[in-house]
Enzyme design. Structure first.
Site, short mmCIF file in Angstrom:
data_model
loop_
_atom_site.label_atom_id
_atom_site.label_comp_id
_atom_site.label_asym_id
_atom_site.label_seq_id
_atom_site.Cartn_x
_atom_site.Cartn_y
_atom_site.Cartn_z
N GLY A 13 0.85 -1.21 0.00
CA GLY A 13 0.00 0.00 0.00
C GLY A 13 0.87 1.24 0.00
N GLY A 14 1.92 1.19 -0.80
CA GLY A 14 2.94 2.27 -0.77
C GLY A 14 2.59 3.48 -1.60
N ASP A 45 0.35 -1.53 -4.63
CA ASP A 45 -0.85 -0.74 -4.32
C ASP A 45 -1.92 -1.18 -5.30
OD1 ASP A 45 -2.71 1.57 -3.73
OD2 ASP A 45 -1.00 2.20 -2.53
N ASP A 94 -3.77 -6.22 -4.24
CA ASP A 94 -4.77 -5.89 -3.23
C ASP A 94 -4.37 -6.60 -1.93
OD1 ASP A 94 -6.97 -5.89 -1.56
OD2 ASP A 94 -8.43 -6.31 -3.14
N PHE A 95 -4.16 -5.85 -0.86
CA PHE A 95 -3.64 -6.50 0.35
C PHE A 95 -4.68 -7.38 1.07
CE2 PHE A 95 -3.50 -1.82 1.81
CZ PHE A 95 -4.79 -1.82 2.31
N ARG A 130 3.13 1.71 5.76
CA ARG A 130 3.07 3.05 6.38
C ARG A 130 1.69 3.65 6.14
NH1 ARG A 130 6.80 8.17 4.71
NH2 ARG A 130 5.38 8.16 2.93
N HIS A 181 -4.06 2.19 10.03
CA HIS A 181 -4.98 3.15 10.67
C HIS A 181 -6.25 3.38 9.82
CE1 HIS A 181 -3.24 7.14 8.81
NE2 HIS A 181 -3.43 6.21 7.90
C1 SAM Z 1 -3.00 6.52 3.59
S1 SAM Z 1 -2.37 5.92 2.08
C2 SAM Z 1 -0.69 5.53 2.52
C3 SAM Z 1 0.23 5.50 1.33
C4 SAM Z 1 1.72 5.25 1.66
N1 SAM Z 1 1.92 4.02 2.37
C5 SAM Z 1 2.31 6.41 2.43
O1 SAM Z 1 2.65 6.26 3.61
O2 SAM Z 1 2.48 7.48 1.85
C6 SAM Z 1 -3.13 4.33 2.00
C7 SAM Z 1 -2.77 3.57 0.72
O3 SAM Z 1 -3.39 2.28 0.78
C8 SAM Z 1 -3.81 1.97 -0.53
N2 SAM Z 1 -4.85 0.91 -0.47
C9 SAM Z 1 -6.12 1.02 -0.03
N3 SAM Z 1 -6.75 -0.17 -0.12
C10 SAM Z 1 -5.84 -1.04 -0.62
C11 SAM Z 1 -5.88 -2.43 -0.92
N4 SAM Z 1 -6.99 -3.15 -0.71
N5 SAM Z 1 -4.77 -3.02 -1.39
C12 SAM Z 1 -3.63 -2.30 -1.60
N6 SAM Z 1 -3.52 -0.97 -1.33
C13 SAM Z 1 -4.62 -0.36 -0.86
C14 SAM Z 1 -4.32 3.28 -1.07
O4 SAM Z 1 -4.40 3.26 -2.48
C15 SAM Z 1 -3.26 4.23 -0.53
O5 SAM Z 1 -2.18 4.38 -1.44
#
Ligand code: SAM
Length: 409
Positions: free
Chosen positions: A244-245, A270, A291-292, A307, A311
């Site tokens: 989810g980077g 991501d 997709d995580f 990161r 939350h």
């Molecule tokens: C708050 S952002 C944090 C991004 C990054 N880790 C940072 O610290 O800048 C949350 C991230 O989770 C990703 N996300 C949400 N649902 C997801 C999923 N099911 N699988 C993978 N990524 C996902 C979003 O696209 C977003 O980029």
């Protein structure tokens, strides 16, 4: 207006003076760490002086009008005012450049002067203040846009939702304010609006603008040293997967600043809508759509880094994410890095406490150290150590499989 007593003022003055003296001594001694600690105290002492002179009625009036400041900021961003204003600029010049009606622009600018984003050295002439200058940077402007366009509409729904739902905490992905409004969860709704999604992704780069000492610096050195050996033993060539980077904001910084093994792979994961905008040839990492909530395809990497991810989810969602990641960990080698706020039990400062409440939009929450321990324990993981930022509440929790600790090394 209730005036503060002379005795109160003298005490506040004494505290403020002695804090400023300590700050100056620390700066003169080049003691950065000490000066940062004192600057937080000096800010609090100065705020106490301001509060002593603040009429409580005015404070309440101001709180009610705070959304108007956000409205003025949002319009100013649409009109590019923070980009157009360099040095002092006249209203007439701004009208020419923005094509907005002069009375409208004047009224917006008055709010921005009154709330400290701009200065007005002469009548109808404007410059930026220190905080206004920050809005020259895209991630800060995109944070205001995200807050106004994508977060605030759901904030407005929350009181009614709570009334109807008996003031239960907002942790149910099937029944929450975003669901009531959009019929889908917040992130799924955001995905329908590419420009808002882009603003959100850009605002996540805000962390790049934080001072280095407000970000936890994880010591990768010993893993870097052992990497070659592990590789020879048949270990994975992936050093770190950023789960989810986003668009690679953490990886870009890491790869820029650290002396990492040449033959190591770094993977950015991501959702496809997010990684598709990363130009593979322009980055030093491998973008991968993942997709995580599905099994982790990269097994046995040294680090899995998350990161600002957990939350966004309630405990059950985090458990699901962690369980799937756990299956990819190689016992005795792989480590999970959770890069997040670690809230204190007592007196959480204003910004983290408000960020926590904003997590209602996603049914998520910010967590205390005890809550992190409990969440990881439930997923069969254990905290090895916590590396905290020098200032603020961000930390990196390093975790491993519980079984490995009990029966392994
Ligand atoms: C708050 S952002 C944090 C991004 C990054 N880790 C940072 O610290 O800048 C949350 C991230 O989770 C990703 N996300 C949400 N649902 C997801 C999923 N099911 N699988 C993978 N990524 C996902 C979003 O696209 C977003 O980029």
């Amino acid at each position: 207006m209730a005036f503060p007593s002379v005795q109160t003022l003298r005490e506040l003055q004494k505290t403020l003076n002695s804090t400023i003296d300590s700050y100056v001594r620390a700066v003169e001694a080049n003691d950065i760490k000490q000066s940062i600690g004192i600057s937080t105290r000096a800010y609090a002492a100065a705020r106490d002086v301001t509060d002593a002179f603040c009429d409580p009625g005015m404070a309440v009036l101001g709180a009610g009008l705070e959304p108007i400041m956000n409205l003025a900021l949002r319009i100013a961003i649409d009109l590019d005012l923070f980009i157009l204003i360099n040095e002092s600029v006249s209203l007439a010049e701004l009208v020419k450049q923005t094509k907005a009606e002069d009375t409208l622009l004047h009224r917006i600018l008055r709010v921005l002067v009154g709330t400290g984003w701009m200065a007005e050295p002469e009548i109808k002439t404007y410059s930026l203040t220190k905080r206004g200058e920050f809005l020259k940077l895209a991630p800060w402007r995109d944070w205001i846009k995200t807050s106004f366009d994508s977060l605030a509409p759901v904030w407005l729904e929350i009181p009614e939702w709570l009334r109807k739902n008996g003031y239960r905490d907002i942790i149910d992905l099937k029944n929450n304010p975003s669901m009531s409004m959009y019929g889908v969860n917040w992130f799924d709704n955001l995905a329908k609006y590419p420009s808002r999604e882009a603003d959100f992704a850009s605002s996540m780069k805000l962390k790049d603008e934080f001072p280095q000492n407000a970000l936890p610096q994880f010591p990768y050195a010993s893993a870097i040293e052992n990497f070659e050996y592990e590789l020879q033993q048949g270990g994975s060539d992936v050093f770190l997967v950023d789960v989810g980077g986003g668009r690679g904001q953490y990886l870009n910084q890491l790869l820029e600043h650290s002396d990492l093994p040449e033959n190591a792979r770094f993977v950015l994961q991501d959702l496809s809508t997010v990684v598709s905008s990363v130009i593979r040839s322009a980055v030093k990492f491998e973008p991968m759509s993942h997709d995580f909530f599905s099994p982790q395809p990269i097994k046995g990497a040294k680090y899995y880094h998350l990161r600002a991810i957990l939350h966004n989810w309630p405990d059950d969602g985090c458990y699901h994410i962690l369980s799937l990641l756990k299956d990819a960990l190689k016992a005795g080698y792989s480590r999970l890095l959770i890069n997040a706020y670690i809230l204190p039990e007592l007196q959480v400062p204003a910004i983290p406490s408000m960020i926590d409440v904003n997590m209602w939009l996603y049914c998520g929450k910010e967590r205390t150290e005890n809550e992190w321990h409990a969440l990881l324990r439930r997923a069969g993981l254990k905290v090895l150590r916590i590396v905290r930022a020098e200032v603020g509440l961000h930390g990196i929790i390093e975790a491993a499989l519980v079984d490995e600790i009990n029966f392994g090394t």
